[in-house]
Design a protein around this motif. Structure first.
Motif, PDB file in Angstrom:
ATOM      1  N   TYR A 254       0.888  -1.366  -0.039  1.00 25.59           N
ATOM      2  CA  TYR A 254       0.112   0.072   0.104  1.00 25.59           C
ATOM      3  C   TYR A 254       0.828   1.391   0.074  1.00 25.59           C
ATOM      4  O   TYR A 254       2.103   1.295   0.704  1.00 25.59           O
TER       5      TYR A 254
ATOM      6  N   ASN B  38       0.839   5.465   0.479  1.00 23.18           N
ATOM      7  CA  ASN B  38       0.110   6.495   1.431  1.00 23.18           C
ATOM      8  C   ASN B  38       0.863   7.788   1.074  1.00 23.18           C
ATOM      9  O   ASN B  38       1.969   7.769   1.369  1.00 23.18           O
TER      10      ASN B  38
ATOM     11  N   ASP C 265       1.253  11.506   3.101  1.00 25.60           N
ATOM     12  CA  ASP C 265       0.291  12.296   3.859  1.00 25.60           C
ATOM     13  C   ASP C 265       0.372  13.724   3.852  1.00 25.60           C
ATOM     14  O   ASP C 265       0.265  14.254   2.618  1.00 25.60           O
TER      15      ASP C 265
ATOM     16  N   THR D 181      -3.948   1.554   5.346  1.00 23.72           N
ATOM     17  CA  THR D 181      -4.329   2.670   6.226  1.00 23.72           C
ATOM     18  C   THR D 181      -5.199   3.588   5.554  1.00 23.72           C
ATOM     19  O   THR D 181      -5.349   3.303   4.259  1.00 23.72           O
ATOM     20  N   GLU D 182      -5.923   4.285   6.009  1.00 23.13           N
ATOM     21  CA  GLU D 182      -6.858   5.370   5.631  1.00 23.13           C
ATOM     22  C   GLU D 182      -6.533   5.840   4.535  1.00 23.13           C
ATOM     23  O   GLU D 182      -5.119   6.753   4.755  1.00 23.13           O
ATOM     24  N   GLY D 183      -6.869   6.069   3.307  1.00 20.75           N
ATOM     25  CA  GLY D 183      -6.337   6.679   2.222  1.00 20.75           C
ATOM     26  C   GLY D 183      -5.364   6.119   1.544  1.00 20.75           C
ATOM     27  O   GLY D 183      -4.698   6.779   0.335  1.00 20.75           O
TER      28      GLY D 183
ATOM     29  N   GLU E 109      -3.573   3.398  -1.025  1.00 17.31           N
ATOM     30  CA  GLU E 109      -3.950   2.694  -2.225  1.00 17.31           C
ATOM     31  C   GLU E 109      -3.227   1.466  -2.559  1.00 17.31           C
ATOM     32  O   GLU E 109      -1.866   1.765  -2.530  1.00 17.31           O
TER      33      GLU E 109
END
Length: 174
Positions: free
Chosen positions: A24, A26, A28, A40-42, A44
């Motif tokens: 994944y 991410n 921030d 995690t949230e958000g 891809e």
């Protein structure tokens, strides 16, 4: 633990381990990019290409080094010499576009399947059966060149003495 439960647990572990792991990506709030194997949230999911592996030949399929050296020695002994005609050692010349025309010869002349190979500062820059290798955009300054005779497999069988030459080119400021 019952044998049936143990087998079921082992089968589940094997089934989940054969599934390829996800990766994944991410980003921030500050634009920092992180990668993880946990979502995690958000984040891809991204596809990771398989790792390239190289399989080396088995030792019995590789020619023995001593036999190869003997063959190279035998092929190279046919030639008395190989050398540069142009440029000459320690020569300096002007070349606006950095063109250098290497002229080489050997005694005796090349055998069938053999080529001249010119190296500039340790890197091969061209091969020829005619004895001429032209190169453009050679940087200004002093360079080392060497000529080799290579066989049809690209193996160097004879090497001439190295030469140094200097190319004068206009600078960008001029």
């Amino acid at each position: 633990m019952k044998p049936r439960t143990g087998l079921l647990t082992a089968a589940l572990i094997l089934a989940t381990s054969s599934v390829s792991a996800e990766v994944y990506r991410n980003v921030d709030a500050y634009g920092n990019v992180t990668y993880s194997d946990e979502p995690t949230e958000g984040a891809e999911a991204i596809d990771v290409k398989p790792v390239t592996t190289v399989t080396l030949p088995k030792p019995q399929n590789v020619r023995e080094t001593d036999k190869l050296r003997e063959e190279v020695k035998r092929e190279g002994s046919v030639y008395e010499s190989v050398s540069f005609i142009y440029p000459q050692n320690n020569q300096a010349f002007h070349s606006g576009g950095g063109e250098v025309r290497f002229e080489v010869s050997s005694s005796p002349s090349l055998q069938s399947g053999h080529k001249y190979e010119v190296t500039l500062d340790g890197q091969p820059i061209g091969q020829s059966t005619s004895g001429t290798v032209a190169v453009s955009n050679v940087n200004r300054g002093t360079h080392d060149a060497r000529v080799h005779i290579v066989d049809e497999n690209g193996v160097q069988v004879k090497t001439g003495s190295a030469i140094s030459f200097t190319v004068h080119r206009p600078s960008v400021a001029n």
